[in-house]
Design an enzyme around this catalytic site. Structure first.
Site, PDB file in Angstrom:
ATOM      1  N   ARG A 172       0.845  -1.190   0.000  1.00  0.00           N
ATOM      2  CA  ARG A 172       0.000   0.000   0.000  1.00  0.00           C
ATOM      3  C   ARG A 172       0.884   1.245   0.000  1.00  0.00           C
ATOM      4  NH1 ARG A 172      -4.776   1.324   4.364  1.00  0.00           N
ATOM      5  NH2 ARG A 172      -3.073   1.180   5.884  1.00  0.00           N
ATOM      6  N   ASP A 452      -3.762   2.854  14.244  1.00  0.00           N
ATOM      7  CA  ASP A 452      -2.970   3.490  13.202  1.00  0.00           C
ATOM      8  C   ASP A 452      -3.528   4.883  12.971  1.00  0.00           C
ATOM      9  OD1 ASP A 452      -5.232   3.220  11.608  1.00  0.00           O
ATOM     10  OD2 ASP A 452      -4.345   1.796  10.213  1.00  0.00           O
TER      11      ASP A 452
END
Length: 538
Positions: A172, A452
């Site tokens: 990603r 996160d």
């Protein structure tokens, strides 16, 4: 040009400057050929990227002025058309459990060995994008692709190497909104997306193909099919540049913005030669919902803990993703289980695992083809749920023709309350996460959850929204800056006890508190917390 720390230097094209220190290992990634590729990507695509970001600003103004999201009339033929994405490669047919994490060396080995079908190596929300993290991450991925990666723990001496069978690798890159200050071209910082994608693709695509796999990606934070079109054009150009066949790249788009949920078919259509489906990025989706409608009356959200996958707007969007993907014969991936095993408390651990089981059973019964976990200890739990209810490689054949999702369902504000505990949690977790991020750790285990940037974004955005709107707690008290300051002082004492006096003293808490304060008190909402925080890291 560049601060030379040794007698050697990088050799970038003219007008490209590397504003970072040189290390010989980094030069293996930042070769003249790789830098030339980055240069061409920037020259060809950065202008379009900036125009699309401007379109985001204009769209926000429209929403503020009452033009709410709806399905596009101009693309109705695409939504109603009878088309499918290109055939998927063999190693992407079964994706029942995927594990994610940053591009740290030991993490990569453990994730690839975890028993999950896929590992998504992350340069985005779970990675602090320091120069060291990003370039060493590229080194780590190269070594993983070449199967030469190994790690020896500096204290215990324990050695980590790859098993004979490992997960399929996805990467990603950073979102279109993020830039990297360490590389400039004609005075402009390079796109983080193009940098992360370009270096990984350039160094690994051919090896991956020779290994029977391919260059596979997750694409974050897209807000429209035009942003997907830009990625597709990047893919077409990159494959021609390296001389590999078109349709080799495969990419799964994270549906983690409210606007993207109105363009599911269009996003798949733009990437149809390179599509590996869609994923329900649940935490960022909640953040996006709050953010996009932050200036609208009636859109004040309850505590984060009350915004579950069962609330109407979340359920509607996941079902819409499943239906769209399966109509186009491609995977619809479920969301993240953020729990971390609680080794010191078996009873609490079992309760947490029960929540994961229930979540994954719900996903597979709805029609998802796979799901995400944040920790190797959860792989078996998720796998067992999907094995029980999905005996086939996937369930693309489950078309969900019974599902009809309206714009009103996607925009329904969840009912609930705002509690003092919810406000305290947002302050506590938001500051803890930002401090961890500033120290270079973008995946932080906090109170037995893997946090996160997405979950931290919810925390600070909710506090901003509640302050801005003078929201009331469930006991009738109005949330004010004085209340915020009082609760923050109390939560900081809890944080000190949680991390320890020494870690608090030696950490970056003063900076984290300052960033959090500015984000929640500012009259102008900051789109992403990582943008101002980025200026404080190397």
């Amino acid at each position: 040009m560049i601060e030379e720390l040794t007698t050697k230097a990088y050799s970038p094209p003219e007008t490209m400057h590397l504003n970072a220190g040189f290390e010989e290992a980094y030069a293996e990634i930042l070769t003249p050929e790789a830098l030339k590729f980055l240069f061409t990507l920037h020259e060809k695509f950065n202008g379009r990227r900036k125009l699309l970001l401007q379109k985001r600003v204009e769209r926000q103004k429209e929403i503020d002025n009452g033009v709410m999201p709806d399905f596009l009339e101009s693309t109705k033929a695409i939504r109603e058309g009878d088309w499918q994405v290109a055939r998927l490669p063999k190693d992407l047919l079964d994706r029942r459990v995927e594990i994610t994490g940053p591009v740290e060396r030991k993490m990569i080995i453990n994730a690839l060995n975890s028993g999950a079908k896929v590992f998504m190596a992350d340069f985005e929300d779970s990675n602090t994008p320091s120069w060291k993290n990003n370039i060493e991450g590229q080194i780590n991925l190269r070594d993983a692709v070449n199967r030469t990666i190994e790690y020896k723990h500096p204290k215990t001496g324990k050695a980590y190497t790859l098993n004979s069978e490992v997960a399929t690798l996805f990467v990603r890159p950073r979102g279109w909104h993020l830039e990297d200050k360490h590389i400039t071209i004609k005075g402009e910082p390079i796109s983080g997306s193009l940098m992360d994608f370009g270096l990984y693709f350039f160094h690994n695509a051919k090896t991956l193909i020779n290994n029977g796999s391919g260059p596979y990606f997750y694409l974050p934070k897209l807000e429209s099919h035009l942003e997907a079109r830009l990625w597709n054009d990047v893919f077409v150009y990159a494959q021609d540049y390296l001389g590999i066949p078109q349709k080799t790249i495969k990419a799964t788009v994270l549906i983690e913005t409210i606007l993207a949920s109105f363009e599911l078919h269009e996003i798949l259509f733009e990437l149809k030669d390179h599509s590996a489906g869609l994923n329900c990025g649940r935490w960022d989706y909640i953040f996006s919902f709050i953010k996009k409608f932050r200036n609208k009356a009636g859109f004040v959200m309850p505590d984060r803990s009350q915004i579950t996958m069962g609330v109407p707007f979340m359920k509607a969007y996941t079902l819409a993703v499943i239906k769209a993907c399966h109509k186009r014969c491609v995977h619809a991936m479920g969301g993240m289980a953020a729990q971390v095993p609680i080794k010191e408390d078996p009873e609490a651990n079992e309760a947490a695992l029960d929540k994961v089981r229930a979540d994954k059973v719900n996903e597979v019964r709805n029609g998802h083809d796979g799901t995400w976990v944040a920790h190797p200890g959860l792989v078996k739990v998720a796998e067992n749920a999907f094995n029980e209810y999905m005996p086939t490689l996937n369930q693309i054949h489950v078309k969900r023709s019974d599902v009809m999702i309206t714009a009103e369902q996607l925009l329904e504000v969840p009912k609930g309350t705002i509690t003092e505990n919810g406000l305290r949690t947002n302050i506590n977790v938001g500051i803890l996460y930002i401090e961890s991020w500033l120290r270079g750790n973008g995946a932080a285990a906090i109170y037995h959850l893997m946090e996160d940037a997405a979950t931290a974004e919810i925390s600070r955005t909710q506090v901003w929204q509640w302050l801005k709107n003078g929201a009331t707690l469930d006991d009738g008290r109005v949330i004010t800056e004085d209340m915020y300051e009082q609760l923050k002082a109390e939560e900081l004492e809890k944080i000190k006890a949680y991390v320890g006096e020494e870690n608090y003293k030696n950490g970056r808490f003063d900076q984290a508190i300052s960033i959090f304060d500015k984000l929640v008190k500012s009259d102008d909402f900051k789109e992403f917390l990582t943008i101002p925080a980025y200026q404080l890291i190397d």
